[in-house]
Design an enzyme around this catalytic site. Structure first.
Site, mmCIF file in Angstrom:
data_model
loop_
_atom_site.group_PDB
_atom_site.id
_atom_site.type_symbol
_atom_site.label_atom_id
_atom_site.label_comp_id
_atom_site.label_asym_id
_atom_site.label_seq_id
_atom_site.Cartn_x
_atom_site.Cartn_y
_atom_site.Cartn_z
ATOM 1 N N GLU A 20 0.481 -1.180 0.195
ATOM 2 C CA GLU A 20 -0.353 0.096 0.266
ATOM 3 C C GLU A 20 0.900 1.206 0.680
ATOM 4 O O GLU A 20 2.040 1.314 0.710
ATOM 5 C CB GLU A 20 -1.195 0.202 0.900
ATOM 6 N N THR A 21 0.322 2.511 -0.663
ATOM 7 C CA THR A 21 0.868 3.724 -0.623
ATOM 8 C C THR A 21 -0.413 4.165 -0.525
ATOM 9 O O THR A 21 -1.324 3.917 -0.826
ATOM 10 C CB THR A 21 1.129 4.378 -1.997
#
Length: 284
Positions: free
Chosen positions: A48-49
């Site tokens: 995830e970002t």
């Protein structure tokens, strides 16, 4: 238009850098488009970002957009904690005492619990037994017989997780799943350790999470899954009110997820330590 923005890469569910699950956090992300955020998430290639924006809801401290390499998520646990850590480290302050995050599922409360941050497990948006054909597909993809699955339940709280319970932590670590066989299914597996193993490992349960359909074949440590599992198992009396889950062992990580139930309110808090590994700026 490209500009320089504050950036952190935070390791979550660990006190030791490189032992947990990293999340890339872009601060000052108000003017980024969905396409720009998605492109950067593909480029980082992390599970995830996140992108911190000004809140729309006046009750929130900030709005969080969460992307995997495959697209946007309405909620995820380790990005929630890592982003709150980065926001606090940069000087963020909450007037309410708790941090209120706005995201795709609404408002999520985050509290400081000693040296850890913890989020309130959101309610399940899908629960109940898993249909027999789907469960048969899951068992086949995990490489085990259906009889070895003690129980299974939908534990969706944003991501559409299927929770699978096995007998022992050893069984969880022995899994060698067929990622193509899982397809678009999000599958989390949990089982208890014996008392002796729990004392040795510092964890009561072992957890693994598989999500090849969203570009994350195996996630090192997963807050949303652990939250969903806790809502299911604690609610059904199949797990104690408070426990520690290990995750990432199969990936040579050492994530530790702390689950604690507030006996008065019934709120389940899911937390862990975070540590910043990269601090600087990014041009986006």
């Amino acid at each position: 238009m490209t500009r320089t923005r504050a950036f952190r890469q935070v390791d979550v569910f660990t006190t030791r850098p490189t032992a947990g699950n990293p999340v890339a956090v872009v601060l000052d992300a108000d003017d980024l488009t969905v396409e720009e955020m998605a492109a950067f998430a593909r480029w980082t290639n992390l599970s995830e970002t996140t992108f911190v924006q000004s809140p729309v809801d006046e009750r929130a401290d900030y709005r969080l957009r969460i992307f995997t390499p495959g697209g946007e998520l309405p909620f995820a646990g380790h990005p929630t904690l890592g982003s709150a850590h980065a926001w606090l480290q940069r000087g963020g302050e909450s007037a309410s005492g708790s941090i209120i995050q706005e995201c795709g599922i609404g408002l999520v409360e985050i509290k400081v619990d000693g040296h850890r941050l913890a989020f309130a497990a959101p309610p399940l948006i899908r629960s109940g037994p898993v249909d027999a054909p789907v469960l048969a597909k899951v068992a086949a993809a995990l490489g085990i017989s259906r009889r070895r699955i003690v129980d299974a339940n939908w534990v969706a709280n944003g991501p559409e997780w299927i929770g699978v319970r096995l007998t022992s932590g050893e069984e969880v670590l022995a899994l060698r799943p067929d990622m193509a066989g899982l397809g678009d299914l999000l599958v989390g597996v949990i089982a208890p350790w014996s008392a002796a193993q729990a004392q040795h490992r510092g964890a009561d349960y072992e957890v693994r999470a598989f999500g090849p359909g969203i570009g994350v074949p195996e996630d090192p440590v997963t807050g949303s899954l652990n939250a969903g599992l806790a809502v299911w198992l604690c609610g059904a009396g199949q797990a104690p009110a408070s426990y520690v889950a290990a995750q990432g062992t199969a990936l040579r990580r050492a994530g530790r997820v702390h689950v604690d139930t507030d006996v008065e309110s019934g709120t389940i808090w899911v937390g862990g330590a975070s540590v910043t590994v990269v601090s600087g700026t990014v041009d986006l």
